[in-house]
Design an enzyme around this catalytic site. Sequence first.
Site, mmCIF file in Angstrom:
data_model
loop_
_atom_site.group_PDB
_atom_site.id
_atom_site.type_symbol
_atom_site.label_atom_id
_atom_site.label_comp_id
_atom_site.label_asym_id
_atom_site.label_seq_id
_atom_site.Cartn_x
_atom_site.Cartn_y
_atom_site.Cartn_z
ATOM 1 N N LYS A 254 0.833 -1.203 0.000
ATOM 2 C CA LYS A 254 0.000 0.000 0.000
ATOM 3 C C LYS A 254 0.865 1.250 0.000
ATOM 4 O O LYS A 254 1.804 1.353 0.778
ATOM 5 C CB LYS A 254 -0.892 0.030 1.255
ATOM 6 C CG LYS A 254 -2.037 -0.935 1.195
ATOM 7 C CD LYS A 254 -3.055 -0.665 2.284
ATOM 8 C CE LYS A 254 -4.171 -1.694 2.230
ATOM 9 N NZ LYS A 254 -5.050 -1.552 1.056
ATOM 10 N N ARG A 327 -10.934 -10.999 -0.116
ATOM 11 C CA ARG A 327 -11.822 -11.921 -0.852
ATOM 12 C C ARG A 327 -11.242 -13.334 -0.900
ATOM 13 O O ARG A 327 -11.985 -14.300 -1.016
ATOM 14 C CB ARG A 327 -12.098 -11.354 -2.254
ATOM 15 C CG ARG A 327 -10.887 -11.203 -3.121
ATOM 16 C CD ARG A 327 -11.082 -10.209 -4.266
ATOM 17 N NE ARG A 327 -11.046 -8.818 -3.820
ATOM 18 C CZ ARG A 327 -11.216 -7.768 -4.625
ATOM 19 N NH1 ARG A 327 -11.460 -7.955 -5.915
ATOM 20 N NH2 ARG A 327 -11.152 -6.550 -4.137
HETATM 21 N N1 BES Z 1 -8.417 -3.674 3.313
HETATM 22 C C1 BES Z 1 -8.562 -3.091 2.047
HETATM 23 C C2 BES Z 1 -9.844 -2.273 1.889
HETATM 24 C C3 BES Z 1 -10.032 -1.093 2.798
HETATM 25 C C4 BES Z 1 -9.892 0.187 2.330
HETATM 26 C C5 BES Z 1 -10.450 -1.256 4.117
HETATM 27 C C6 BES Z 1 -10.126 1.270 3.142
HETATM 28 C C7 BES Z 1 -10.669 -0.189 4.931
HETATM 29 C C8 BES Z 1 -10.519 1.081 4.450
HETATM 30 C C9 BES Z 1 -8.565 -4.171 0.975
HETATM 31 O O1 BES Z 1 -7.897 -5.324 1.267
HETATM 32 C C10 BES Z 1 -7.887 -3.584 -0.224
HETATM 33 O O2 BES Z 1 -6.722 -3.342 -0.145
HETATM 34 N N2 BES Z 1 -8.661 -3.363 -1.281
HETATM 35 C C11 BES Z 1 -8.152 -2.812 -2.472
HETATM 36 C C12 BES Z 1 -8.476 -3.789 -3.566
HETATM 37 C C13 BES Z 1 -7.811 -3.538 -4.877
HETATM 38 C C14 BES Z 1 -6.336 -3.785 -4.802
HETATM 39 C C15 BES Z 1 -8.424 -4.486 -5.871
HETATM 40 C C16 BES Z 1 -8.850 -1.488 -2.710
HETATM 41 O O3 BES Z 1 -10.028 -1.403 -2.441
HETATM 42 O O4 BES Z 1 -8.184 -0.561 -3.133
HETATM 43 ZN ZN ZN Z 2 -5.806 -5.262 0.790
#
Ligand code: BES
Ligand code: ZN
Length: 473
Positions: A254, A327
């Site tokens: 991230k 997921r």
């Molecule tokens: N844990 C995150 C989603 C999230 C975002 C939770 C903000 C809480 C607050 C999830 O695992 C993630 O990283 N999702 C990505 C998916 C993408 C890489 C397909 C996202 O939503 O950007």
């Molecule tokens: Zn994630």
Amino acid sequence: MKVKKIQNLDNFTGTILIPVFETTAKSIVPIEYHGVSVYSQVFYGKKDTHYLVEKYDSTHVFIGLGKDLDYKSLKTIFRRIAAKQKDLFGKKVALVFPDSFNNNQVEAAVSGLLLGTYNLGHYKKTEAHPILNADFELNYIANADFEETIGKAIKIAKAQLETLALVDLPPNKITPKYLSNWATETGKANGFDVTVFGREKSEHVGLHSFLSVGKGSAQEPQFIIMEYKPANAKKHVGLVGKGITFDTGGLNIKVAGMVQMKCDMAGAAAVLGAMQLISALKLPVQITAIVPACENSVDAQSFLPSDVIQSYAGHSIEIIDTDAEGRLILADGLSYLIKNHKPDTVVDLATLTGSVVGTLGYECAGLFTNNEELSKALQKAGDAIGERLWQLPLWDAYTPDIESEIADVKNYSGKPVAGAISAAKFLEFFTDKHTSWAHLDIAGVAFVDSEFAKTKHATAYGVHLITNFVENL
Ligand code: BES
Ligand code: ZN
Ligand code: ZN
């Protein structure tokens, strides 16, 4: 905390909480209680206001309720008083319920007061809130007996307080092992069975998709199965909660917002809190709840973008992005639950996508289901207690987003659009066409900014929603 109904304030001195419905600023009739009158120019019950009067050795706290208030506003009003006026609770407390208050309003007020004891400073040298003192006495005046309702309100608040701590405590404390221990202990105390698969057992069982995510972490993954089986149950509900104790993104690390990712087990915490509450309330519904818990970290062992992995269901998965990990663990959680426990209805809760936050913000969670009856029941349960849901589509038109060239399915569309929907489509692929499944994407509502802290913090979203849903089945 002790609770006692009193008839009047004749022998009472201390803090008197007097909730007041809104009149009008121009009213010539002052607000009056216990020989204390307040001119409407200074206080007339407007929502989110309060007014203090010292008289007869007691502190009279007039609390504005507004005109027609919903469950959540009422709860917040009482939470605010307890959280921000801690000193008022050092003395004896009497709470005067307006004659028109019903069970729900009493429940909201009392659980709000208790939630107000929550302190984010878990590692600071601070004194506990006076309400938490074993000999704290809550006296109440009402025209009905609310003992049972108050008992329920206390159970709701206790489960929510536990859930808040699970989410707010840091990831070096809230490890997968911590979650499985929490489940085991709560199960023992409340009468539900807990089985935990560690890495080896999960491998043996075939939870390959779940295990892939935890590969880069020093923390052993824990696949937690909780079973609550009351003798009189006619229905069986299955729950799954995303338990990523920290989400670095993995090798697709991230680049923004990583510091907030201790909240990525809020779906798990909601399921754990709901198990505590449902069993404490002895609700007559069988529940099987699964929390796949692991950490998404970076290491030479980490799974790679472009890896093809296996899953419990036997579907192969192409990894496009290691940050779409939730997921993957839910896929195994859902298919394991459905295959082995065959619940009538399945609900999963997960901080799954940033996309749902972009779509719905912080007001409601995203709801995905093909079952209209289930959709309505969940929305109704949430509306009643102020944890709202809004439905988004699961149409087949979105299926190409998860079609892979090399495997049965891929974990990310690669496109910057409709992320919450394609994530839900991925989950649907692992539900074996279950006709009563719903997915709640709680990324926007589980960990938020509010008046109660300077930094983002947990909300315990889902605990009461799921319990209320189960209660009304
Ligand atoms: N844990 C995150 C989603 C999230 C975002 C939770 C903000 C809480 C607050 C999830 O695992 C993630 O990283 N999702 C990505 C998916 C993408 C890489 C397909 C996202 O939503 O950007
Ligand atoms: Zn994630
Ligand atoms: Zn995540």
